[in-house]
Design a protein around this motif. Sequence first.
Motif, PDB file in Angstrom:
ATOM      1  N   GLU A   1      85.318  21.366  26.123  1.00  0.00           N
ATOM      2  CA  GLU A   1      84.981  20.578  24.931  1.00  0.00           C
ATOM      3  C   GLU A   1      86.280  20.141  24.266  1.00  0.00           C
ATOM      4  OE1 GLU A   1      83.293  22.012  20.820  1.00  0.00           O
ATOM      5  OE2 GLU A   1      81.622  21.846  22.226  1.00  0.00           O
ATOM      6  N   LEU A   2      86.460  18.852  24.128  1.00  0.00           N
ATOM      7  CA  LEU A   2      87.682  18.318  23.552  1.00  0.00           C
ATOM      8  C   LEU A   2      87.513  18.088  22.053  1.00  0.00           C
ATOM      9  CD1 LEU A   2      90.524  17.112  23.762  1.00  0.00           C
ATOM     10  CD2 LEU A   2      89.479  14.943  24.404  1.00  0.00           C
ATOM     11  N   LYS A   3      88.433  18.655  21.282  1.00  0.00           N
ATOM     12  CA  LYS A   3      88.471  18.412  19.840  1.00  0.00           C
ATOM     13  C   LYS A   3      89.818  17.774  19.526  1.00  0.00           C
ATOM     14  CE  LYS A   3      85.603  22.395  18.506  1.00  0.00           C
ATOM     15  NZ  LYS A   3      85.560  23.621  17.668  1.00  0.00           N
ATOM     16  N   LEU A   4      89.779  16.577  18.979  1.00  0.00           N
ATOM     17  CA  LEU A   4      91.026  15.879  18.665  1.00  0.00           C
ATOM     18  C   LEU A   4      91.861  16.687  17.682  1.00  0.00           C
ATOM     19  CD1 LEU A   4      89.877  12.167  18.245  1.00  0.00           C
ATOM     20  CD2 LEU A   4      90.895  13.248  20.238  1.00  0.00           C
ATOM     21  N   ILE A   5      93.160  16.617  17.861  1.00  0.00           N
ATOM     22  CA  ILE A   5      94.078  17.295  16.944  1.00  0.00           C
ATOM     23  C   ILE A   5      94.702  16.242  16.041  1.00  0.00           C
ATOM     24  CG2 ILE A   5      96.184  18.639  16.789  1.00  0.00           C
ATOM     25  CD1 ILE A   5      95.457  19.988  19.361  1.00  0.00           C
ATOM     26  N   ALA A   6      94.309  16.255  14.783  1.00  0.00           N
ATOM     27  CA  ALA A   6      94.814  15.277  13.818  1.00  0.00           C
ATOM     28  C   ALA A   6      95.060  15.979  12.491  1.00  0.00           C
ATOM     29  CB  ALA A   6      93.822  14.131  13.641  1.00  0.00           C
ATOM     30  N   ASP A   7      95.949  15.409  11.685  1.00  0.00           N
ATOM     31  CA  ASP A   7      96.222  15.968  10.364  1.00  0.00           C
ATOM     32  C   ASP A   7      95.154  15.559   9.358  1.00  0.00           C
ATOM     33  OD1 ASP A   7      98.856  17.103  11.057  1.00  0.00           O
ATOM     34  OD2 ASP A   7      99.425  15.009  11.313  1.00  0.00           O
ATOM     35  N   VAL A   8      94.647  14.341   9.522  1.00  0.00           N
ATOM     36  CA  VAL A   8      93.730  13.765   8.535  1.00  0.00           C
ATOM     37  C   VAL A   8      92.477  13.242   9.235  1.00  0.00           C
ATOM     38  CG1 VAL A   8      93.475  12.034   6.697  1.00  0.00           C
ATOM     39  CG2 VAL A   8      95.718  13.078   7.151  1.00  0.00           C
TER      40      VAL A   8
ATOM     41  N   ASP B   1      89.548   8.875  13.206  1.00  0.00           N
ATOM     42  CA  ASP B   1      88.409   8.107  12.689  1.00  0.00           C
ATOM     43  C   ASP B   1      87.210   8.409  13.581  1.00  0.00           C
ATOM     44  OD1 ASP B   1      86.558   6.064  12.021  1.00  0.00           O
ATOM     45  OD2 ASP B   1      87.559   4.673  13.392  1.00  0.00           O
ATOM     46  N   ILE B   2      86.120   8.899  12.977  1.00  0.00           N
ATOM     47  CA  ILE B   2      84.932   9.232  13.774  1.00  0.00           C
ATOM     48  C   ILE B   2      83.787   8.298  13.394  1.00  0.00           C
ATOM     49  CG2 ILE B   2      85.623  11.645  13.945  1.00  0.00           C
ATOM     50  CD1 ILE B   2      83.336  12.273  11.934  1.00  0.00           C
ATOM     51  N   PRO B   3      82.770   8.192  14.256  1.00  0.00           N
ATOM     52  CA  PRO B   3      81.627   7.342  13.916  1.00  0.00           C
ATOM     53  C   PRO B   3      80.997   7.743  12.583  1.00  0.00           C
ATOM     54  CG  PRO B   3      81.538   7.949  16.224  1.00  0.00           C
ATOM     55  CD  PRO B   3      82.661   8.743  15.620  1.00  0.00           C
TER      56      PRO B   3
ATOM     57  N   HIS C   1      85.417  16.705  15.990  1.00  0.00           N
ATOM     58  CA  HIS C   1      86.776  16.164  16.078  1.00  0.00           C
ATOM     59  C   HIS C   1      87.526  16.225  14.755  1.00  0.00           C
ATOM     60  CE1 HIS C   1      86.458  14.918  20.202  1.00  0.00           C
ATOM     61  NE2 HIS C   1      85.303  14.318  19.955  1.00  0.00           N
ATOM     62  N   ILE C   2      86.836  16.541  13.657  1.00  0.00           N
ATOM     63  CA  ILE C   2      87.558  16.702  12.393  1.00  0.00           C
ATOM     64  C   ILE C   2      87.679  18.164  12.009  1.00  0.00           C
ATOM     65  CG2 ILE C   2      86.937  14.419  11.505  1.00  0.00           C
ATOM     66  CD1 ILE C   2      84.818  15.811   9.768  1.00  0.00           C
ATOM     67  N   GLU C   3      87.224  19.074  12.885  1.00  0.00           N
ATOM     68  CA  GLU C   3      87.303  20.502  12.563  1.00  0.00           C
ATOM     69  C   GLU C   3      88.739  20.997  12.493  1.00  0.00           C
ATOM     70  OE1 GLU C   3      83.530  22.991  13.896  1.00  0.00           O
ATOM     71  OE2 GLU C   3      84.454  22.003  15.613  1.00  0.00           O
ATOM     72  N   ARG C   4      89.645  20.353  13.221  1.00  0.00           N
ATOM     73  CA  ARG C   4      91.041  20.802  13.220  1.00  0.00           C
ATOM     74  C   ARG C   4      91.875  20.118  12.137  1.00  0.00           C
ATOM     75  NH1 ARG C   4      91.659  23.511  18.139  1.00  0.00           N
ATOM     76  NH2 ARG C   4      90.498  22.678  19.918  1.00  0.00           N
ATOM     77  N   THR C   5      91.340  19.125  11.459  1.00  0.00           N
ATOM     78  CA  THR C   5      92.130  18.387  10.477  1.00  0.00           C
ATOM     79  C   THR C   5      92.437  19.262   9.260  1.00  0.00           C
ATOM     80  OG1 THR C   5      90.130  17.488   9.472  1.00  0.00           O
ATOM     81  CG2 THR C   5      91.182  16.164  11.169  1.00  0.00           C
ATOM     82  N   ARG C   6      93.533  18.929   8.596  1.00  0.00           N
ATOM     83  CA  ARG C   6      93.938  19.700   7.414  1.00  0.00           C
ATOM     84  C   ARG C   6      93.505  19.039   6.120  1.00  0.00           C
ATOM     85  NH1 ARG C   6     100.159  20.616   7.950  1.00  0.00           N
ATOM     86  NH2 ARG C   6     100.113  18.518   8.841  1.00  0.00           N
TER      87      ARG C   6
ATOM     88  N   PRO D   1      80.498  25.054   7.177  1.00  0.00           N
ATOM     89  CA  PRO D   1      80.843  25.348   5.781  1.00  0.00           C
ATOM     90  C   PRO D   1      82.340  25.350   5.508  1.00  0.00           C
ATOM     91  CG  PRO D   1      79.119  26.826   6.557  1.00  0.00           C
ATOM     92  CD  PRO D   1      79.593  26.060   7.752  1.00  0.00           C
ATOM     93  N   GLY D   2      83.139  25.609   6.542  1.00  0.00           N
ATOM     94  CA  GLY D   2      84.589  25.624   6.350  1.00  0.00           C
ATOM     95  C   GLY D   2      85.154  24.250   6.024  1.00  0.00           C
ATOM     96  N   LEU D   3      84.474  23.179   6.465  1.00  0.00           N
ATOM     97  CA  LEU D   3      84.973  21.826   6.215  1.00  0.00           C
ATOM     98  C   LEU D   3      84.972  21.496   4.729  1.00  0.00           C
ATOM     99  CD1 LEU D   3      83.305  19.784   9.118  1.00  0.00           C
ATOM    100  CD2 LEU D   3      85.710  20.392   8.875  1.00  0.00           C
ATOM    101  N   ILE D   4      84.008  22.034   3.989  1.00  0.00           N
ATOM    102  CA  ILE D   4      83.886  21.708   2.573  1.00  0.00           C
ATOM    103  C   ILE D   4      85.020  22.318   1.757  1.00  0.00           C
ATOM    104  CG2 ILE D   4      82.545  23.631   1.657  1.00  0.00           C
ATOM    105  CD1 ILE D   4      81.684  19.924   1.249  1.00  0.00           C
ATOM    106  N   LYS D   5      85.729  23.287   2.360  1.00  0.00           N
ATOM    107  CA  LYS D   5      86.832  23.937   1.654  1.00  0.00           C
ATOM    108  C   LYS D   5      88.166  23.245   1.909  1.00  0.00           C
ATOM    109  CE  LYS D   5      84.484  28.404   2.052  1.00  0.00           C
ATOM    110  NZ  LYS D   5      84.525  29.777   2.622  1.00  0.00           N
TER     111      LYS D   5
END
Length: 330
Positions: A154-161, A212-214, A233-238, A267-271
């Motif tokens: 499973e590929l998750k993009l690595i991005a800062d934003v 940028d995701i759909p 794909h935004i789970e790794r963003t800061r 739930p971690g994304l909301i933090k």
Amino acid sequence: MFIDKAKIYVKGGHGGSGCVSFRREKYVPKGGPDGGDGGKGGDVILVADPNLSTLLDFKYNPRYEAERGEHGKGANKHGRNGKDKIVRVPVGTVIKNARTGEILGDLIEPGQSIVVARGGRGGRGNARFASPTNQAPREWEPGEPGEEKELELELKLIADVGLVGLPNAGKSTLLSKISAARPKIADYPFTTLSPNLGIVKYRDYGSFAVADIPGLIEGAHRGKGLGMEFLRHIERTRVLVLLIECQSQDLKADYLTLLNELEKYNPGLIKRPRIVAVTKIDICPELDISALKKLVKEPICTISSVTGEGLEPLKDLIWQELERVKHEIE
């Protein structure tokens, strides 16, 4: 074609078998046992390669087997070990056991590797079984089989934003204006069907990666629309940038919808630190965002990707948040 999920079969090499042999030389009619051990089977190793960006290759080639070890030989010659099978995957690939769902590894650094299927041990030759009471052993061991597994990649993009918004909120247009990325842009919902990644240059000394995701819609966390497929794909963003279209009938409702979908998915994304950007301000010159400002606690700005209005202040806000997160980690 962007493929971010794949199933593959991996198998370590079979170990070589031990050899039964006895030393036979002129004037040495009863030489002792000299059967060598079999070689070890090769391992299957996954390596993160920064030059890859999709799992497309695994769709057409889902089977990977390492070389088996050679059998032992006479004259105490050990069999050669099997060669390892190196499989290159994109940086950001998560490896799971397809049957149990167990996460075996997460390759987030270029060059990082993991052994996913170990080769079998080589069998012992009869020379290993010699003893004072058994000087001519005929025992030997077969090589052990290598590990076999079905893996889910499973590929998750690595991005800062991460850019998050409802369909047609202007995410792809923004990415095309602040980076060199060229995603598909059109005036209808769900133009973006796969994630896009762009590198944004900040002033003369910095840069950061933006994903940028759909577009998300209500119920995306349950798989509605395209959100569920790409929210990972935004789970790794800061830092998250929530984009809200200025022509929306209810800015506050759109904001709450985005927060609700993010929280229900993870739930971690909301933090995560967030920035709210109201887009397409060039067609809403009289827009009043005072009510939205009362609701949101995070920084808020108005932007136009067409005229460039507000883009530099937005980049400043993003950089400030990234620096703050960096110092908190340190």
